[in-house]
Scaffold this motif. Structure first.
Motif, PDB file in Angstrom:
ATOM      1  N   HIS A 161       0.832  -1.202   0.000  1.00 49.80           N
ATOM      2  CA  HIS A 161       0.000   0.000   0.000  1.00 49.80           C
ATOM      3  C   HIS A 161       0.868   1.254   0.000  1.00 49.80           C
ATOM      4  O   HIS A 161       0.646   2.178  -0.783  1.00 49.80           O
TER       5      HIS A 161
ATOM      6  N   SER B 242      -5.427   0.674  -5.542  1.00 44.63           N
ATOM      7  CA  SER B 242      -6.711   0.065  -5.857  1.00 44.63           C
ATOM      8  C   SER B 242      -7.578  -0.017  -4.608  1.00 44.63           C
ATOM      9  O   SER B 242      -7.077  -0.040  -3.486  1.00 44.63           O
ATOM     10  N   GLY B 243      -8.896  -0.051  -4.809  1.00 52.38           N
ATOM     11  CA  GLY B 243      -9.830  -0.039  -3.690  1.00 52.38           C
ATOM     12  C   GLY B 243      -9.648  -1.208  -2.743  1.00 52.38           C
ATOM     13  O   GLY B 243      -9.658  -1.039  -1.537  1.00 52.38           O
ATOM     14  N   GLY B 244      -9.450  -2.411  -3.312  1.00 48.81           N
ATOM     15  CA  GLY B 244      -9.293  -3.607  -2.483  1.00 48.81           C
ATOM     16  C   GLY B 244      -8.108  -3.484  -1.550  1.00 48.81           C
ATOM     17  O   GLY B 244      -8.192  -3.796  -0.363  1.00 48.81           O
TER      18      GLY B 244
ATOM     19  N   LYS C  20      -6.753  -0.757  -0.518  1.00 51.89           N
ATOM     20  CA  LYS C  20      -7.013   0.290   0.472  1.00 51.89           C
ATOM     21  C   LYS C  20      -7.754  -0.303   1.666  1.00 51.89           C
ATOM     22  O   LYS C  20      -7.409  -0.051   2.817  1.00 51.89           O
ATOM     23  N   ILE C  21      -8.781  -1.113   1.368  1.00 52.07           N
ATOM     24  CA  ILE C  21      -9.582  -1.727   2.432  1.00 52.07           C
ATOM     25  C   ILE C  21      -8.709  -2.667   3.262  1.00 52.07           C
ATOM     26  O   ILE C  21      -8.717  -2.624   4.497  1.00 52.07           O
TER      27      ILE C  21
END
Lengths: 246, 239
Positions: B57, B66-68, B70-71
């Motif tokens: 990250h 990417s969103g995944g 980030k989560i």
């Protein structure tokens, strides 16, 4: 710009680090088999330009088209592209935890291009060519700088790249080791490899380059044959630069 | 004076010899070892996963994450914050009496609680190890067309582990000593054995000093073994 033989095409390349514009709208191409030597004062953006070609630096805007594929596109598998573009670094960047043989065979095996036996055979063939076959089982820490860089070149060649990018390959070497590395590069050039070389070795540029590119202030300020650049420099910046390095 | 020594002898006899009590210490020690090893395994696996997610990250260019990822990164951050921000003892109590209140598998619960705790610390150790590796190593690997995870697995992590071995050794030792806390969920580890024997004999001195020495000896042996391992790994650098 639409030269059919262009292996790498650069279109309106801009690279900014924060507010600082390092490359300012560069467009050019490198043809198949061409040897381009990039010179320029430090901080001029020449290394950044080279690193943009295989996307080690992500361009802020603009396109890089390699062998017909836009590698700056999100859809492109960049690993697939990089397997066809060898790169040699100033500080060699060999893997210290692996033997020379493993350094060379790791990528061909891991990317599924060869099995271990094929890769070993290829590694030995290439090592023999640069006169380092006896170092196959040594670790990088036991090698001299010149040896390390020759191994790094072999490591990149083992992937059978279509182009080789050299980022100041001799700048970190002791003077007496520069020759051995340049010789390997000259042989490579004689074999017809497409090469882009960032260097301060003006002798190499004169001898090997098809085209010399003078990069300053983030643009290609002047380019031409070695004779044009070294014997008939036009811009003041280039004349000033040459007076310092020659 | 003779009376004093006779008293000490009697205490010793009651605490260690009578009814073969020394065997119970060994059983307790075995439980402590099992919990340590189990927790270590979980801690290292969790630690590597969390460390890789967090460095991955952090190494992405801003705006390109990417969103995944980030989560995942947020989950990992919450995990390390919560685990490092609450006492080990409280975590054990929650594990034992809230989450696995109905489970009889005390060893499993203890391993899970300690492993999850250890993972948070190990992840930070591994992260520092990964960051200590020259970025040129990742660049070289990627320039050859290998994927991020391949380069991590084959090049970065092996070098990072070598650098952080002393810190990981410390974590192992801490983990072993922390197993004495599992007493609170009712698991019969070495500390629990001492307490049980104390309750039988009404002697606190012998059992407690006894287990303190046992912990100490084990830690000294571990330190010695880690020293050997470290020297051996460093030797491969100079070949």
């Amino acid at each position: 710009m639409t030269d059919a033989k262009a292996l790498i095409r650069v279109e309106h390349l801009v690279k900014k680090f924060g507010e600082n514009t390092v490359l300012n709208d560069i467009s050019d191409h490198i043809s198949e088999g061409e040897k381009v030597v990039i010179i320029g004062p430090s901080g001029s953006g020449k290394s950044t330009f080279l690193r943009c070609l295989n996307l080690l630096e992500i361009p802020t805007s603009g396109k890089i088209i390699f062998d017909g594929t836009d590698i700056t596109s999100e859809k492109t598998d960049i690993n697939q592209m990089r397997q066809q573009m060898g790169m040699v670094f100033q500080h060699f960047n060999l893997f210290p935890n692996k033997t020379v043989r493993k350094n060379i065979t790791l990528a061909p095996v891991r990317t599924g291009r060869m099995n271990q036996e094929e890769a070993n055979a290829e590694a030995e063939k290439l090592l023999d060519r640069v006169g380092l076959l006896d170092k196959a089982d040594a670790y990088p820490s036991s090698l001299s700088g010149g040896q390390k860089q020759r191994i790094a070149i072999v490591r990149a060649l083992a992937m059978h790249p279509k182009v080789m990018l050299f980022d100041e390959p001799t700048s970190a070497l002791d003077p007496e080791m520069v020759g051995e590395v340049l010789n390997v590069m000259k042989e490579l050039a004689d074999d017809g490899m497409t090469m882009a070389v960032v260097t301060h070795e003006m002798g190499f540029a004169r001898e090997v380059a098809d085209r010399v590119m003078f990069v300053a202030d983030g643009i290609i300020m002047e380019q031409g044959t070695p004779d044009d650049i070294f014997n008939h420099p036009k811009s003041g910046r280039l004349q000033e630069f040459l007076s310092k390095v020659l | 004076m003779a009376e004093f020594w006779a008293g000490v002898g009697e205490d010793f006899y009651q605490s260690f010899v009578e009814a073969d009590r020394w065997k119970r210490y060994l059983d307790g020690l075995r439980v402590s070892f099992i919990v340590t090893l189990g927790a270590l395994a979980i801690g290292i696996v969790l630690g590597i996963l969390v460390a890789v997610v967090r460095t991955m990250h952090d190494q992405q260019k801003i705006g390109k994450v990417s969103g995944g990822l980030k989560i995942l990164n947020v989950i990992c951050e919450i995990y390390t914050t919560v685990i490092r921000g609450t006492p080990m003892m409280v975590q054990l109590l929650i594990m034992g009496f809230v989450i696995f209140a109905s489970s009889r598998n005390l060893v499993g619960t203890a391993i899970l609680a300690l492993g999850i705790n250890s993972g948070a610390y190990v992840s930070e150790i591994i992260r520092s190890g990964i960051m200590s590796i020259d970025p040129g190593q990742m660049e070289a690997g990627r320039s050859l067309g290998m994927g991020y995870t391949t380069v991590m697995k084959d090049i970065i992590i092996p070098q990072a582990v070598k650098n952080i071995l002393p810190a990981l050794g410390n974590e192992l030792i801490t983990l072993f000593k922390d197993t004495s806390l599992v007493t609170v969920i009712g698991l019969t580890d070495l500390t629990k054995v001492a307490l049980q024997i104390q309750a039988k004999t009404y002697q606190a001195f012998m059992p407690l000093i006894g287990i303190a020495l046992m912990y100490l000896v084990v830690v000294m042996i571990l330190t010695w073994l880690l020293g050997i391992l470290e020297r051996r790994m460093r030797k491969s650098d100079r070949r």
